[in-house]
Scaffold this motif. Structure first.
Motif, PDB file in Angstrom:
ATOM      1  N   TYR A  44       4.816   6.232 -14.352  1.00  0.00           N
ATOM      2  CA  TYR A  44       5.431   5.086 -14.256  1.00  0.00           C
ATOM      3  C   TYR A  44       4.368   3.965 -13.599  1.00  0.00           C
ATOM      4  CZ  TYR A  44       9.965   6.940 -15.020  1.00  0.00           C
ATOM      5  OH  TYR A  44      11.024   7.692 -15.698  1.00  0.00           O
ATOM      6  N   GLY A  45       3.131   4.761 -13.179  1.00  0.00           N
ATOM      7  CA  GLY A  45       1.990   3.986 -12.910  1.00  0.00           C
ATOM      8  C   GLY A  45       2.104   3.706 -11.503  1.00  0.00           C
ATOM      9  N   PRO A  46       1.156   2.832 -10.734  1.00  0.00           N
ATOM     10  CA  PRO A  46       1.178   2.714  -9.292  1.00  0.00           C
ATOM     11  C   PRO A  46       2.300   2.380  -8.768  1.00  0.00           C
ATOM     12  CG  PRO A  46      -0.962   1.989 -10.299  1.00  0.00           C
ATOM     13  CD  PRO A  46       0.178   2.519 -11.400  1.00  0.00           C
ATOM     14  N   ALA A  47       2.482   2.644  -7.605  1.00  0.00           N
ATOM     15  CA  ALA A  47       3.932   2.530  -6.679  1.00  0.00           C
ATOM     16  C   ALA A  47       3.619   2.346  -5.277  1.00  0.00           C
ATOM     17  CB  ALA A  47       4.886   3.243  -7.392  1.00  0.00           C
ATOM     18  N   GLY A  48       4.304   1.673  -4.542  1.00  0.00           N
ATOM     19  CA  GLY A  48       4.355   1.600  -3.213  1.00  0.00           C
ATOM     20  C   GLY A  48       5.426   2.538  -2.462  1.00  0.00           C
ATOM     21  N   VAL A  49       5.302   2.676  -1.309  1.00  0.00           N
ATOM     22  CA  VAL A  49       6.092   3.717  -0.523  1.00  0.00           C
ATOM     23  C   VAL A  49       7.778   3.237  -0.812  1.00  0.00           C
ATOM     24  CG1 VAL A  49       7.111   4.445   1.626  1.00  0.00           C
ATOM     25  CG2 VAL A  49       4.457   4.353   1.127  1.00  0.00           C
ATOM     26  N   LYS A  50       8.027   2.161  -0.797  1.00  0.00           N
ATOM     27  CA  LYS A  50       9.428   1.668  -1.078  1.00  0.00           C
ATOM     28  C   LYS A  50       9.993   1.951  -2.437  1.00  0.00           C
ATOM     29  CE  LYS A  50       9.968  -2.115   2.010  1.00  0.00           C
ATOM     30  NZ  LYS A  50      10.184  -3.832   2.312  1.00  0.00           N
ATOM     31  N   VAL A  77      -5.090   7.410  -5.035  1.00  0.00           N
ATOM     32  CA  VAL A  77      -5.536   6.435  -3.972  1.00  0.00           C
ATOM     33  C   VAL A  77      -4.636   5.452  -3.272  1.00  0.00           C
ATOM     34  CG1 VAL A  77      -8.058   7.020  -5.013  1.00  0.00           C
ATOM     35  CG2 VAL A  77      -6.605   5.231  -5.780  1.00  0.00           C
ATOM     36  N   LYS A  78      -5.006   5.051  -2.196  1.00  0.00           N
ATOM     37  CA  LYS A  78      -4.074   3.873  -1.702  1.00  0.00           C
ATOM     38  C   LYS A  78      -5.030   2.464  -1.826  1.00  0.00           C
ATOM     39  CE  LYS A  78      -2.230   2.964   2.808  1.00  0.00           C
ATOM     40  NZ  LYS A  78      -2.062   3.554   4.075  1.00  0.00           N
ATOM     41  N   GLU A  79      -4.197   1.575  -2.582  1.00  0.00           N
ATOM     42  CA  GLU A  79      -4.947   0.303  -2.954  1.00  0.00           C
ATOM     43  C   GLU A  79      -4.020  -0.922  -2.638  1.00  0.00           C
ATOM     44  OE1 GLU A  79      -4.843   0.809  -7.172  1.00  0.00           O
ATOM     45  OE2 GLU A  79      -6.952   1.422  -7.181  1.00  0.00           O
ATOM     46  N   PRO A  80      -4.679  -1.833  -2.085  1.00  0.00           N
ATOM     47  CA  PRO A  80      -3.897  -2.804  -1.528  1.00  0.00           C
ATOM     48  C   PRO A  80      -3.099  -3.650  -2.470  1.00  0.00           C
ATOM     49  CG  PRO A  80      -6.143  -3.182  -0.829  1.00  0.00           C
ATOM     50  CD  PRO A  80      -6.156  -1.948  -1.835  1.00  0.00           C
ATOM     51  N   ASP A  84       0.808  -9.073  -2.362  1.00  0.00           N
ATOM     52  CA  ASP A  84       0.885  -8.899  -0.798  1.00  0.00           C
ATOM     53  C   ASP A  84       0.106  -7.997   0.106  1.00  0.00           C
ATOM     54  OD1 ASP A  84       2.060  -8.605   1.692  1.00  0.00           O
ATOM     55  OD2 ASP A  84       3.959  -7.942   1.233  1.00  0.00           O
ATOM     56  N   GLY A  85      -0.934  -8.718   0.460  1.00  0.00           N
ATOM     57  CA  GLY A  85      -2.048  -8.008   1.212  1.00  0.00           C
ATOM     58  C   GLY A  85      -1.803  -6.994   2.327  1.00  0.00           C
ATOM     59  N   ARG A  86      -0.473  -6.941   2.610  1.00  0.00           N
ATOM     60  CA  ARG A  86       0.131  -6.141   3.820  1.00  0.00           C
ATOM     61  C   ARG A  86       0.528  -4.892   3.311  1.00  0.00           C
ATOM     62  NH1 ARG A  86       4.699  -9.942   5.983  1.00  0.00           N
ATOM     63  NH2 ARG A  86       4.553 -10.141   3.790  1.00  0.00           N
TER      64      ARG A  86
END
Length: 142
Positions: A44-50, A77-80, A84-86
């Protein structure tokens, strides 16, 4: 529904899960959580923790801990997040893709071996029944 039938199914599911975990350890494969997250990122591609928490039905702290391990191993890798820069996204790396593919191929080879004497119709039915079971479980958790 017959309780004896349910007891037999529960026993076989427990054995199935245990054997998968033992097989992964014996084959020096990726641990289950690493495999699941890498597969999710690859698919599914890059995703955030939520998003990963929702998709994998795990709490955010578990995903954060597991994702940090992926970053340490250079599998992700962890990317901003540009919107949302946070917040951050996790993206699978080339090494992560390579390890995932090698692990998947070992799993395929093991399945090919385990099911080699089954007729094709039985293999197909087994896959269909697993899919039906997994879809039923998924519906319960929606």
């Amino acid at each position: 529904m017959n309780d004896e039938t349910i007891a037999g199914i529960e026993k076989e599911i427990t054995s199935f899960i245990r054997r998968i975990i033992l097989s992964e350890k014996r084959l020096n494969g990726l641990d289950r959580s690493t495999y699941v997250i890498l597969r999710q990122l690859e698919t599914y591609g890059p995703a955030g923790v939520k998003q990963l928490s929702v998709d994998l039905q795990l709490d955010s702290s578990t995903i954060s801990r597991q994702a940090a391990t992926l970053v340490e191993k250079n599998y992700a890798v962890k990317e901003p997040n540009p919107a949302d820069g946070r917040s951050y996204f996790y993206r699978i790396t080339d090494l992560g893709e390579k390890e995932l593919e090698a692990n998947r191929e070992r799993r395929y080879e093991r399945l090919r071996y385990m099911l080699s004497e089954w007729p094709e119709a039985d293999r197909k039915m087994f896959g269909q029944l697993l899919q039906r079971y997994n879809e039923g479980v998924e519906e319960l958790h929606e």
